[in-house]
Scaffold this motif. Structure first.
Motif, PDB file in Angstrom:
ATOM      1  N   VAL A  48     -43.141  -3.810  11.364  1.00 38.65           N
ATOM      2  CA  VAL A  48     -44.503  -4.126  11.781  1.00 38.65           C
ATOM      3  C   VAL A  48     -45.364  -4.186  10.526  1.00 38.65           C
ATOM      4  O   VAL A  48     -45.194  -3.376   9.611  1.00 38.65           O
ATOM      5  CB  VAL A  48     -45.041  -3.048  12.751  1.00 38.65           C
ATOM      6  CG1 VAL A  48     -46.472  -3.368  13.186  1.00 38.65           C
ATOM      7  CG2 VAL A  48     -44.143  -2.909  13.969  1.00 38.65           C
ATOM      8  N   ILE A  49     -46.293  -5.127  10.486  1.00 37.81           N
ATOM      9  CA  ILE A  49     -47.222  -5.185   9.355  1.00 37.81           C
ATOM     10  C   ILE A  49     -47.993  -3.871   9.318  1.00 37.81           C
ATOM     11  O   ILE A  49     -48.614  -3.467  10.309  1.00 37.81           O
ATOM     12  CB  ILE A  49     -48.164  -6.399   9.471  1.00 37.81           C
ATOM     13  CG1 ILE A  49     -47.343  -7.699   9.419  1.00 37.81           C
ATOM     14  CG2 ILE A  49     -49.208  -6.374   8.362  1.00 37.81           C
ATOM     15  CD1 ILE A  49     -48.150  -8.949   9.692  1.00 37.81           C
ATOM     16  N   SER A  50     -47.923  -3.187   8.187  1.00 41.51           N
ATOM     17  CA  SER A  50     -48.401  -1.803   8.096  1.00 41.51           C
ATOM     18  C   SER A  50     -49.893  -1.628   8.367  1.00 41.51           C
ATOM     19  O   SER A  50     -50.315  -0.543   8.756  1.00 41.51           O
ATOM     20  CB  SER A  50     -48.052  -1.218   6.731  1.00 41.51           C
ATOM     21  OG  SER A  50     -48.721  -1.922   5.707  1.00 41.51           O
ATOM     22  N   VAL A  51     -50.706  -2.667   8.210  1.00 44.56           N
ATOM     23  CA  VAL A  51     -52.138  -2.533   8.478  1.00 44.56           C
ATOM     24  C   VAL A  51     -52.465  -2.688   9.973  1.00 44.56           C
ATOM     25  O   VAL A  51     -53.611  -2.519  10.373  1.00 44.56           O
ATOM     26  CB  VAL A  51     -52.984  -3.529   7.642  1.00 44.56           C
ATOM     27  CG1 VAL A  51     -52.786  -3.282   6.156  1.00 44.56           C
ATOM     28  CG2 VAL A  51     -52.667  -4.973   8.006  1.00 44.56           C
ATOM     29  N   ARG A  52     -51.476  -2.951  10.790  1.00 45.72           N
ATOM     30  CA  ARG A  52     -51.674  -3.113  12.238  1.00 45.72           C
ATOM     31  C   ARG A  52     -51.652  -1.747  12.927  1.00 45.72           C
ATOM     32  O   ARG A  52     -50.785  -1.437  13.735  1.00 45.72           O
ATOM     33  CB  ARG A  52     -50.591  -4.019  12.829  1.00 45.72           C
ATOM     34  CG  ARG A  52     -50.475  -5.420  12.258  1.00 45.72           C
ATOM     35  CD  ARG A  52     -51.575  -6.357  12.696  1.00 45.72           C
ATOM     36  NE  ARG A  52     -51.977  -6.225  14.078  1.00 45.72           N
ATOM     37  CZ  ARG A  52     -51.394  -6.824  15.113  1.00 45.72           C
ATOM     38  NH1 ARG A  52     -50.370  -7.614  14.933  1.00 45.72           N
ATOM     39  NH2 ARG A  52     -51.847  -6.643  16.332  1.00 45.72           N
ATOM     40  N   LEU A 103     -50.642  -6.781   2.514  1.00 44.89           N
ATOM     41  CA  LEU A 103     -49.727  -6.825   3.651  1.00 44.89           C
ATOM     42  C   LEU A 103     -48.308  -6.456   3.227  1.00 44.89           C
ATOM     43  O   LEU A 103     -47.810  -6.916   2.202  1.00 44.89           O
ATOM     44  CB  LEU A 103     -49.734  -8.214   4.292  1.00 44.89           C
ATOM     45  CG  LEU A 103     -51.083  -8.712   4.804  1.00 44.89           C
ATOM     46  CD1 LEU A 103     -50.926 -10.078   5.449  1.00 44.89           C
ATOM     47  CD2 LEU A 103     -51.722  -7.719   5.745  1.00 44.89           C
ATOM     48  N   GLN A 104     -47.685  -5.636   4.058  1.00 40.51           N
ATOM     49  CA  GLN A 104     -46.271  -5.290   3.899  1.00 40.51           C
ATOM     50  C   GLN A 104     -45.758  -4.872   5.270  1.00 40.51           C
ATOM     51  O   GLN A 104     -46.533  -4.623   6.184  1.00 40.51           O
ATOM     52  CB  GLN A 104     -46.088  -4.177   2.866  1.00 40.51           C
ATOM     53  CG  GLN A 104     -46.864  -2.915   3.159  1.00 40.51           C
ATOM     54  CD  GLN A 104     -46.753  -1.905   2.029  1.00 40.51           C
ATOM     55  OE1 GLN A 104     -45.877  -1.989   1.190  1.00 40.51           O
ATOM     56  NE2 GLN A 104     -47.645  -0.937   2.009  1.00 40.51           N
ATOM     57  N   PHE A 105     -44.446  -4.817   5.405  1.00 37.94           N
ATOM     58  CA  PHE A 105     -43.823  -4.438   6.664  1.00 37.94           C
ATOM     59  C   PHE A 105     -43.336  -3.001   6.576  1.00 37.94           C
ATOM     60  O   PHE A 105     -42.740  -2.603   5.579  1.00 37.94           O
ATOM     61  CB  PHE A 105     -42.614  -5.331   6.972  1.00 37.94           C
ATOM     62  CG  PHE A 105     -42.968  -6.763   7.245  1.00 37.94           C
ATOM     63  CD1 PHE A 105     -43.530  -7.136   8.457  1.00 37.94           C
ATOM     64  CD2 PHE A 105     -42.737  -7.744   6.299  1.00 37.94           C
ATOM     65  CE1 PHE A 105     -43.843  -8.460   8.714  1.00 37.94           C
ATOM     66  CE2 PHE A 105     -43.052  -9.064   6.543  1.00 37.94           C
ATOM     67  CZ  PHE A 105     -43.608  -9.422   7.758  1.00 37.94           C
ATOM     68  N   GLU A 106     -43.578  -2.245   7.656  1.00 37.40           N
ATOM     69  CA  GLU A 106     -43.042  -0.887   7.741  1.00 37.40           C
ATOM     70  C   GLU A 106     -41.959  -0.845   8.806  1.00 37.40           C
ATOM     71  O   GLU A 106     -42.112  -1.417   9.888  1.00 37.40           O
ATOM     72  CB  GLU A 106     -44.126   0.128   8.087  1.00 37.40           C
ATOM     73  CG  GLU A 106     -43.585   1.550   8.134  1.00 37.40           C
ATOM     74  CD  GLU A 106     -44.632   2.629   8.274  1.00 37.40           C
ATOM     75  OE1 GLU A 106     -44.243   3.805   8.305  1.00 37.40           O
ATOM     76  OE2 GLU A 106     -45.839   2.304   8.363  1.00 37.40           O
ATOM     77  N   LEU A 107     -40.872  -0.149   8.488  1.00 35.06           N
ATOM     78  CA  LEU A 107     -39.777   0.036   9.436  1.00 35.06           C
ATOM     79  C   LEU A 107     -40.147   1.140  10.422  1.00 35.06           C
ATOM     80  O   LEU A 107     -40.504   2.253  10.021  1.00 35.06           O
ATOM     81  CB  LEU A 107     -38.497   0.419   8.693  1.00 35.06           C
ATOM     82  CG  LEU A 107     -37.287   0.758   9.570  1.00 35.06           C
ATOM     83  CD1 LEU A 107     -36.808  -0.459  10.342  1.00 35.06           C
ATOM     84  CD2 LEU A 107     -36.170   1.349   8.724  1.00 35.06           C
ATOM     85  N   LEU A 108     -40.046   0.812  11.720  1.00 30.58           N
ATOM     86  CA  LEU A 108     -40.202   1.797  12.791  1.00 30.58           C
ATOM     87  C   LEU A 108     -38.844   1.939  13.465  1.00 30.58           C
ATOM     88  O   LEU A 108     -38.110   0.963  13.608  1.00 30.58           O
ATOM     89  CB  LEU A 108     -41.241   1.338  13.811  1.00 30.58           C
ATOM     90  CG  LEU A 108     -42.642   0.994  13.336  1.00 30.58           C
ATOM     91  CD1 LEU A 108     -43.536   0.633  14.525  1.00 30.58           C
ATOM     92  CD2 LEU A 108     -43.257   2.091  12.524  1.00 30.58           C
ATOM     93  N   ASP A 130     -53.387  -0.257  15.342  1.00 30.33           N
ATOM     94  CA  ASP A 130     -53.398  -0.190  16.806  1.00 30.33           C
ATOM     95  C   ASP A 130     -52.028  -0.517  17.386  1.00 30.33           C
ATOM     96  O   ASP A 130     -51.574   0.129  18.332  1.00 30.33           O
ATOM     97  CB  ASP A 130     -54.430  -1.153  17.400  1.00 30.33           C
ATOM     98  CG  ASP A 130     -55.860  -0.717  17.150  1.00 30.33           C
ATOM     99  OD1 ASP A 130     -56.077   0.437  16.724  1.00 30.33           O
ATOM    100  OD2 ASP A 130     -56.769  -1.539  17.378  1.00 30.33           O
ATOM    101  N   LEU A 131     -51.383  -1.522  16.818  1.00 29.16           N
ATOM    102  CA  LEU A 131     -50.058  -1.912  17.297  1.00 29.16           C
ATOM    103  C   LEU A 131     -49.029  -0.825  16.987  1.00 29.16           C
ATOM    104  O   LEU A 131     -48.210  -0.471  17.847  1.00 29.16           O
ATOM    105  CB  LEU A 131     -49.644  -3.239  16.665  1.00 29.16           C
ATOM    106  CG  LEU A 131     -48.331  -3.851  17.140  1.00 29.16           C
ATOM    107  CD1 LEU A 131     -48.339  -4.091  18.648  1.00 29.16           C
ATOM    108  CD2 LEU A 131     -48.061  -5.150  16.394  1.00 29.16           C
ATOM    109  N   ILE A 132     -49.081  -0.273  15.786  1.00 26.89           N
ATOM    110  CA  ILE A 132     -48.157   0.810  15.431  1.00 26.89           C
ATOM    111  C   ILE A 132     -48.369   2.008  16.356  1.00 26.89           C
ATOM    112  O   ILE A 132     -47.401   2.609  16.837  1.00 26.89           O
ATOM    113  CB  ILE A 132     -48.288   1.180  13.945  1.00 26.89           C
ATOM    114  CG1 ILE A 132     -47.750   0.034  13.078  1.00 26.89           C
ATOM    115  CG2 ILE A 132     -47.558   2.488  13.640  1.00 26.89           C
ATOM    116  CD1 ILE A 132     -48.004   0.186  11.590  1.00 26.89           C
TER     117      ILE A 132
END
Length: 179
Positions: free
Chosen positions: A129-133, A169-174, A135-137
């Motif tokens: 997920v894009i790490s600045v999101r 922007l970067q992606f974080e692994l959930l 609410d979504l996270i």
């Protein structure tokens, strides 16, 4: 669960679904139509989210499924499931903006997790997920996903993934255990 998330038909996408799926994914994340829901990325990314070639690649890839959800004969949601050894990857998740908040996303995610666990015997689901999101996270965290802090770079300069409106922007692994 709301009645909006009942009477759903789940099936694997086919090549004939590609155009409708591209429209759904774009409507959930990009442009003014995405602002009808809460998953919009319109303020951080412009341009396309995906294209027909990208969706078709998921439909045709081995060890991959594009789970498609219909209601009243219309595609209202989708998600990618990909078998990656000991875990499954969850991606390309989209819910029609007008159906967001109805419980449909929760129903799709629960079905995807169950199918990955039962069909592939995997113990974990991974997603990025894009790490600045935030609410979504937070929504994913309420569904049992945990942040790992493991980041991968956003593909700046590759407009197939959109045109970034910010430089952080970067992606974080959930990850979620599928016990």
């Amino acid at each position: 669960m709301d009645t909006a998330a009942t009477d759903l038909t789940f099936r694997d996408a086919t090549a004939a679904d590609v155009d409708a799926l591209v429209r759904l994914i774009e409507s959930a994340y990009r442009g003014d139509s995405s602002r009808a829901g809460w998953t919009t990325e319109a303020d951080i990314l412009q341009g396309q989210r995906t294209d027909p070639d990208g969706v078709l690649a998921v439909v045709e890839a081995p060890d991959s499924r594009l789970l498609t959800v219909e209601q009243d004969g219309r595609i209202v949601a989708c998600c990618q499931l990909e078998h990656r050894g000991d875990h499954a990857y969850f991606g390309m998740f989209a819910v029609s903006p007008t159906a967001q908040g109805s419980g449909l996303g929760k129903a799709v995610m629960a079905r995807a997790e169950r199918e990955a666990r039962e069909g592939w015997g995997v113990a974990e689901m991974h997603m990025t997920v894009i790490s600045v999101r935030e609410d979504l996270i937070a929504w994913y965290e309420r569904r049992g996903y945990r942040r790992t802090g493991r980041m991968t770079p956003f593909p700046y300069g590759d407009e197939r993934f959109g045109i970034p409106q910010r430089d952080d922007l970067q992606f974080e692994l959930l990850v979620k255990e599928l016990a």
